[in-house]
Design an enzyme around this catalytic site. Structure first.
Site, short mmCIF file in Angstrom:
data_model
loop_
_atom_site.label_atom_id
_atom_site.label_comp_id
_atom_site.label_asym_id
_atom_site.label_seq_id
_atom_site.Cartn_x
_atom_site.Cartn_y
_atom_site.Cartn_z
N ASP A 178 0.82 -1.22 0.00
CA ASP A 178 0.00 0.00 0.00
C ASP A 178 0.86 1.27 0.00
O ASP A 178 0.43 2.32 0.48
CB ASP A 178 -0.95 0.04 1.21
CG ASP A 178 -1.74 -1.23 1.36
OD1 ASP A 178 -2.33 -1.67 0.38
OD2 ASP A 178 -1.76 -1.79 2.49
N LYS A 233 2.53 2.29 -5.10
CA LYS A 233 3.23 1.82 -6.30
C LYS A 233 2.45 2.14 -7.57
O LYS A 233 3.04 2.44 -8.61
CB LYS A 233 3.45 0.30 -6.22
CG LYS A 233 4.43 -0.12 -5.14
CD LYS A 233 4.66 -1.62 -5.14
CE LYS A 233 3.45 -2.41 -4.70
NZ LYS A 233 3.06 -2.17 -3.31
N GLY A 272 -3.73 -4.41 -4.63
CA GLY A 272 -4.56 -3.36 -5.21
C GLY A 272 -3.76 -2.10 -5.49
O GLY A 272 -3.08 -1.58 -4.61
N HIS A 273 -3.79 -1.66 -6.73
CA HIS A 273 -3.19 -0.38 -7.10
C HIS A 273 -4.31 0.60 -7.39
O HIS A 273 -5.23 0.29 -8.16
CB HIS A 273 -2.35 -0.51 -8.38
CG HIS A 273 -1.05 -1.21 -8.17
ND1 HIS A 273 -0.46 -1.37 -6.95
CD2 HIS A 273 -0.20 -1.80 -9.06
CE1 HIS A 273 0.69 -2.02 -7.09
NE2 HIS A 273 0.86 -2.29 -8.37
N GLN A 276 2.14 -6.09 -3.20
CA GLN A 276 2.41 -5.99 -1.76
C GLN A 276 3.75 -5.30 -1.51
O GLN A 276 4.17 -4.47 -2.30
CB GLN A 276 2.36 -7.37 -1.10
CG GLN A 276 0.98 -7.99 -1.04
CD GLN A 276 0.72 -8.92 -2.19
OE1 GLN A 276 1.61 -9.52 -2.76
NE2 GLN A 276 -0.53 -9.05 -2.57
#
Length: 416
Positions: A14, A17, A41-42, A220
């Site tokens: 988180d 990125k 999740g991006h 991650q």
């Protein structure tokens, strides 16, 4: 022959990125995802529009870039099919490794059931089936994406696995699909994904041989790495830079510039040690201002101060050439800011990252805060206190800061 530059998360994921990969991807010919699954999740903001990516590489917003999902990923067909609906004309721009492993609905059911059995010792998994899918891979009973091209054989193989493991599924109270339901499901996956399945290893090699610009991204962060993270509260894959090699079929000599993505503070989702977690008002402010809710799960993230010990350790593990310092603007308005410069363990001050963080206490250094950096895109215009904070991070981690983000928007970025 060119080299592949690499983006890697330095903390517990988180870190932001998505924004950096999206920004850099405008300059690359190919963007490759190397590991993880749709537990990652991006979030990318472009012109006020929010895009949530879980499996598709962040280069998808560059219409000229090729996007590759490597063999190290565990792929949920349902998730990626839904994700693909956000975009048009993906054929010829998105390729999925035929050697990536399938993460099917029953993997998620196993994941959730096992977490419930653990009670208060639960890891805090997203319940997306990532662990069970990787377990099948390591146990050599998994199924790969390329098998979707032969649906009947795949269906029979999965059904045989169901029969072999029937006592386990019954014990976990998991309802499995019938043969007809499973076959229909797999047929749908094949219909929608077959045009994207490819030998991505050879694709990436060819691109390198042709001097194409290639960017690698993982999921991650380093402190969630299965080997080097805060075990057992980790993910099920190698999130460090070396994982990009195995996850795409590259060798170490193929890697170019390594950029570590790091938040100006620290967050963590789920359970596990977090030495610099702030349980007071400061932590709440970070969470609220930083919108610290997971892209994948919606869970509120735990927040705390910058941990230079952990970040220095992660930088060394990944061979970072530079950091991209994210969300500096979240610390706007604090009268003072803290950096953890050492740990106290059993009455001793240590400057290294131990195998177990449970008994560790942070040793803080306090610095002057600043008024506002939000929206600034010129380093010289940053408040002096913010510059000192950045310089101190560089000193404590032995890594230079090459990129600074001052808002979620692509343009609010300082490149040094």
């Amino acid at each position: 022959m060119s080299k592949a530059d690499l983006i890697v998360g330095i903390q517990w994921g988180d870190e932001g990125k998505g924004k950096i990969v999206d920004m850099l991807a405008q300059k690359y010919d190919m963007v490759c995802r190397s590991q993880g699954g749709h537990n990652a999740g991006h979030t990318i903001w472009v012109d006020g529009v929010r895009y949530a990516l879980h499996l598709i590489p962040s280069g998808v917003l560059n219409k000229d870039a090729i996007n590759v999902i490597g063999n190290g990923v565990v792929l949920s067909p349902e998730s990626i099919i839904k994700e693909m609906e956000q975009f048009e004309n993906l054929q010829g721009r998105l390729f999925i490794s035929d050697k990536a492993h399938l993460n099917l609905p029953y993997h998620s059911l196993i994941d959730i059931a096992r977490e419930k059995l653990k009670g208060d010792k639960a890891i805090g998994t997203t319940g997306k089936g990532i662990g069970p899918a990787y377990s099948d891979k390591i146990n050599r009973v998994g199924h790969r994406v390329g098998e979707l091209l032969h649906v009947k054989e795949l269906c029979e193989s999965i059904l045989a696995s169901f029969e072999q493991n029937k006592p386990i599924y019954e014990a976990l109270d998991i309802k499995l699909p019938t043969k007809e339901e499973l076959l229909a499901q797999l047929e749908e996956y094949r219909e929608k994904l077959a045009p994207f399945i490819a030998n991505t290893t050879n694709m990436v090699w060819k691109a390198l041989d042709e001097d194409k610009k290639i960017l690698l991204e993982g999921a991650q962060g380093t402190l969630l790495d299965i080997d080097h993270g805060t075990y057992p509260y980790v993910t099920s894959s190698n999130t460090v830079s070396a994982g990009a090699c195995t996850g795409l079929g590259l060798n170490p000599k193929d890697i170019g510039i390594v950029t570590g993505i790091v938040k100006a503070y620290t967050t963590r989702v789920g359970n596990g040690a977090f030495p610099t977690e702030d349980f007071g008002k400061d932590g709440e402010i970070m969470a609220d201002v930083g919108h610290e809710f997971g892209t994948t799960t919606g869970r509120k993230r735990r927040c705390g101060w910058f941990d230079a010990v952990a970040v220095k350790h992660a930088s060394r593990l990944n061979g970072c050439d530079q950091f991209a310092l994210m969300k500096l603007d979240v610390l706007d308005g604090f009268k003072s800011v803290k950096i953890c410069k050492a740990y106290e363990l059993n009455g001793e001050i240590i400057d290294y990252f131990p195998a177990n963080l449970e008994e560790v206490k942070p040793v803080y250094e306090e610095l002057e805060g600043w008024d506002k950096v939000a929206g600034i895109s010129d380093f010289d215009k940053l408040p002096e206190a913010a510059k000192r904070y950045i310089n101190r991070i560089e000193e404590l981690t032995n890594t230079k800061v090459g990129i600074i983000s001052t808002s979620p928007e692509r343009n609010d970025t300082i490149v040094l």
